[in-house]
Design a protein around this motif. Structure first.
Motif, short mmCIF file in Angstrom:
data_model
loop_
_atom_site.label_atom_id
_atom_site.label_comp_id
_atom_site.label_asym_id
_atom_site.label_seq_id
_atom_site.Cartn_x
_atom_site.Cartn_y
_atom_site.Cartn_z
N ARG A 110 -8.97 -1.64 -5.39
CA ARG A 110 -8.74 -2.79 -6.28
C ARG A 110 -8.38 -4.06 -5.53
O ARG A 110 -8.36 -5.14 -6.12
CB ARG A 110 -7.62 -2.45 -7.28
CG ARG A 110 -8.03 -1.45 -8.34
CD ARG A 110 -6.92 -1.24 -9.34
NE ARG A 110 -7.33 -0.35 -10.41
CZ ARG A 110 -6.53 0.02 -11.43
NH1 ARG A 110 -5.28 -0.43 -11.48
NH2 ARG A 110 -6.99 0.83 -12.37
N HIS A 111 -8.05 -3.96 -4.25
CA HIS A 111 -7.68 -5.13 -3.46
C HIS A 111 -8.53 -5.20 -2.19
O HIS A 111 -7.99 -5.15 -1.07
CB HIS A 111 -6.19 -5.10 -3.10
CG HIS A 111 -5.28 -5.05 -4.30
ND1 HIS A 111 -5.01 -3.87 -4.97
CD2 HIS A 111 -4.60 -6.03 -4.95
CE1 HIS A 111 -4.18 -4.13 -5.97
NE2 HIS A 111 -3.93 -5.42 -5.99
N PRO A 112 -9.83 -5.32 -2.33
CA PRO A 112 -10.67 -5.35 -1.12
C PRO A 112 -10.50 -6.63 -0.31
O PRO A 112 -10.58 -6.60 0.92
CB PRO A 112 -12.10 -5.23 -1.68
CG PRO A 112 -12.00 -5.76 -3.07
CD PRO A 112 -10.64 -5.40 -3.56
N LEU A 113 -10.26 -7.75 -0.99
CA LEU A 113 -10.09 -9.01 -0.26
C LEU A 113 -8.81 -9.00 0.57
O LEU A 113 -8.77 -9.59 1.65
CB LEU A 113 -10.08 -10.18 -1.24
CG LEU A 113 -11.42 -10.49 -1.93
CD1 LEU A 113 -11.28 -11.67 -2.87
CD2 LEU A 113 -12.49 -10.78 -0.89
N ASP A 114 -7.78 -8.34 0.06
CA ASP A 114 -6.55 -8.24 0.84
C ASP A 114 -6.79 -7.47 2.13
O ASP A 114 -6.34 -7.87 3.21
CB ASP A 114 -5.46 -7.54 0.02
CG ASP A 114 -5.01 -8.39 -1.15
OD1 ASP A 114 -5.80 -9.25 -1.59
OD2 ASP A 114 -3.88 -8.21 -1.63
N LEU A 115 -7.50 -6.35 2.03
CA LEU A 115 -7.80 -5.56 3.23
C LEU A 115 -8.69 -6.34 4.18
O LEU A 115 -8.49 -6.32 5.40
CB LEU A 115 -8.47 -4.25 2.82
CG LEU A 115 -8.86 -3.31 3.96
CD1 LEU A 115 -7.63 -2.89 4.75
CD2 LEU A 115 -9.59 -2.10 3.41
N LEU A 116 -9.68 -7.05 3.64
CA LEU A 116 -10.56 -7.85 4.49
C LEU A 116 -9.79 -8.94 5.21
O LEU A 116 -10.02 -9.22 6.40
CB LEU A 116 -11.68 -8.46 3.65
CG LEU A 116 -12.67 -9.38 4.38
CD1 LEU A 116 -13.43 -8.59 5.43
CD2 LEU A 116 -13.62 -10.03 3.38
N VAL A 171 -2.83 -15.68 0.72
CA VAL A 171 -1.99 -16.55 -0.11
C VAL A 171 -2.55 -16.63 -1.52
O VAL A 171 -1.82 -16.58 -2.52
CB VAL A 171 -1.89 -17.96 0.51
CG1 VAL A 171 -1.21 -18.92 -0.43
CG2 VAL A 171 -1.11 -17.88 1.82
N GLY A 172 -3.86 -16.76 -1.63
CA GLY A 172 -4.47 -16.84 -2.95
C GLY A 172 -4.27 -15.58 -3.76
O GLY A 172 -3.97 -15.64 -4.95
N ARG A 173 -4.41 -14.41 -3.13
CA ARG A 173 -4.23 -13.17 -3.86
C ARG A 173 -2.79 -13.01 -4.33
O ARG A 173 -2.53 -12.61 -5.46
CB ARG A 173 -4.60 -11.99 -2.96
CG ARG A 173 -6.05 -11.98 -2.52
CD ARG A 173 -6.99 -11.73 -3.66
NE ARG A 173 -6.84 -10.39 -4.18
CZ ARG A 173 -7.50 -9.93 -5.24
NH1 ARG A 173 -8.34 -10.71 -5.88
NH2 ARG A 173 -7.32 -8.69 -5.67
N LEU A 207 0.83 -1.20 0.00
CA LEU A 207 0.00 0.00 0.00
C LEU A 207 0.86 1.26 0.00
O LEU A 207 0.57 2.24 -0.69
CB LEU A 207 -0.93 -0.01 1.22
CG LEU A 207 -1.81 1.22 1.43
CD1 LEU A 207 -2.77 1.39 0.27
CD2 LEU A 207 -2.57 1.10 2.75
N TRP A 208 1.95 1.24 0.76
CA TRP A 208 2.84 2.39 0.81
C TRP A 208 3.58 2.60 -0.51
O TRP A 208 3.82 3.74 -0.94
CB TRP A 208 3.83 2.20 1.96
CG TRP A 208 4.79 3.34 2.10
CD1 TRP A 208 4.52 4.62 2.48
CD2 TRP A 208 6.20 3.29 1.84
NE1 TRP A 208 5.66 5.38 2.48
CE2 TRP A 208 6.71 4.59 2.09
CE3 TRP A 208 7.07 2.30 1.43
CZ2 TRP A 208 8.05 4.90 1.94
CZ3 TRP A 208 8.41 2.61 1.28
CH2 TRP A 208 8.89 3.89 1.53
N LEU A 209 3.92 1.51 -1.19
CA LEU A 209 4.64 1.62 -2.46
C LEU A 209 3.73 1.91 -3.64
O LEU A 209 4.21 2.28 -4.72
CB LEU A 209 5.40 0.32 -2.74
CG LEU A 209 6.56 -0.01 -1.80
CD1 LEU A 209 7.15 -1.37 -2.16
CD2 LEU A 209 7.64 1.06 -1.86
N ALA A 210 2.42 1.73 -3.47
CA ALA A 210 1.49 1.95 -4.57
C ALA A 210 1.46 3.43 -4.95
O ALA A 210 1.45 4.31 -4.07
CB ALA A 210 0.09 1.49 -4.18
#
Length: 259
Positions: free
Chosen positions: A77-83, A105-107, A65-68
């Protein structure tokens, strides 16, 4: 542009170590369930490993997130990662850490271009079956009316549930166990759809390649046919022109003597 390159470089470097940590998490999650009579320090060590692995994935998400270059767009664009990062913090339930780790892991696995879809699907099947078996065994083993008492029963139940066969010889009786069953059934249907779509896409791409090759050969034959027709027309035109000798210079004849 530099921030995007740094993000991609970070993802490439951390792909392998995070997958190794995921395997370690699986072992730490399985040991207390397979060996419930192990000593207390073993259970505490496994619990520490689980939280450490989850923390590593959480730190990885924060660094990405910091490097984005556009952080809000990255979050959208990455809601599952945050969840998956926030899920274990909502309630200290062990199963939530399993779900969040599987999501992370899946993401990350889908970000790796070197991992093909077939490998990803196979890994997802094995991971879901393993964690599903362990989770349902932990929930149903001590249930009063439960019939899933051993690891073998749990693996058999997971296999029949993911394939949507459902023989009914083993079934969860608790509410959480039935929630796990619903998750495995939906996951099995989704993975079956992915495999079917992958096979269909392969056949379609093969047919498109064959069709493109056939069109190329047809175009080549048409071009050759046109060239042959033009050559025949040129030969016919040349044959119709009369052959004439080149003009010869006039040579004066000697005059005959007068008698």
């Amino acid at each position: 542009m530099k921030e995007r390159t740094a993000q991609m470089r970070w993802e490439a470097r951390t792909q392998g170590p995070l997958l190794v940590l995921a395997v370690v998490f699986g072992l730490a999650y399985a040991v207390p369930i397979v060996l419930p009579d192990a000593s207390a320090w073993v259970h505490q060590s496994c619990l520490f490993v689980e939280w450490t692995v989850w923390g590593a994935f959480a730190v990885d998400y924060l660094i990405r997130l910091w490097l984005a270059p556009y952080r809000w767009l990255f979050v959208r664009r990455h809601p599952l990662d945050l969840l998956a990062v926030l899920l274990p913090l909502v309630q200290p339930l062990r199963l939530l850490r399993v779900v969040s780790t599987l999501l992370l892991v899946g993401r990350r696995a889908r970000m790796a271009p070197q991992i093909t879809l077939t490998t990803y699907v196979a890994g997802a099947v094995v991971g879901l079956m393993m964690f599903g078996s362990l989770a349902v065994l932990a929930v149903e083993r001590d249930a009063p009316e439960g019939n899933i008492r051993t690891l073998g029963d749990a693996v058999w139940w997971s296999f029949t549930t993911m394939t949507t066969v459902g023989y009914g010889d083993h079934a969860p009786t608790t509410g959480l166990g039935r929630v796990l069953a619903v998750g495995l059934m939906l996951s099995g249907i989704a993975l079956l759809g992915v495999v079917t779509a992958n096979i269909a896409a392969w056949f379609i791409s093969r047919f498109e390649r064959d069709d493109a090759e056939e069109r190329r050969q047809t175009a080549l034959l048409e071009a050759l046919t046109r060239e042959v027709g033009e050559l025949r027309a040129e030969v016919a035109r040349l044959s119709a022109v009369p052959a004439t000798a080149p003009d010869e210079p006039a040579v004066p004849r000697p005059s005959s003597p007068t008698p």
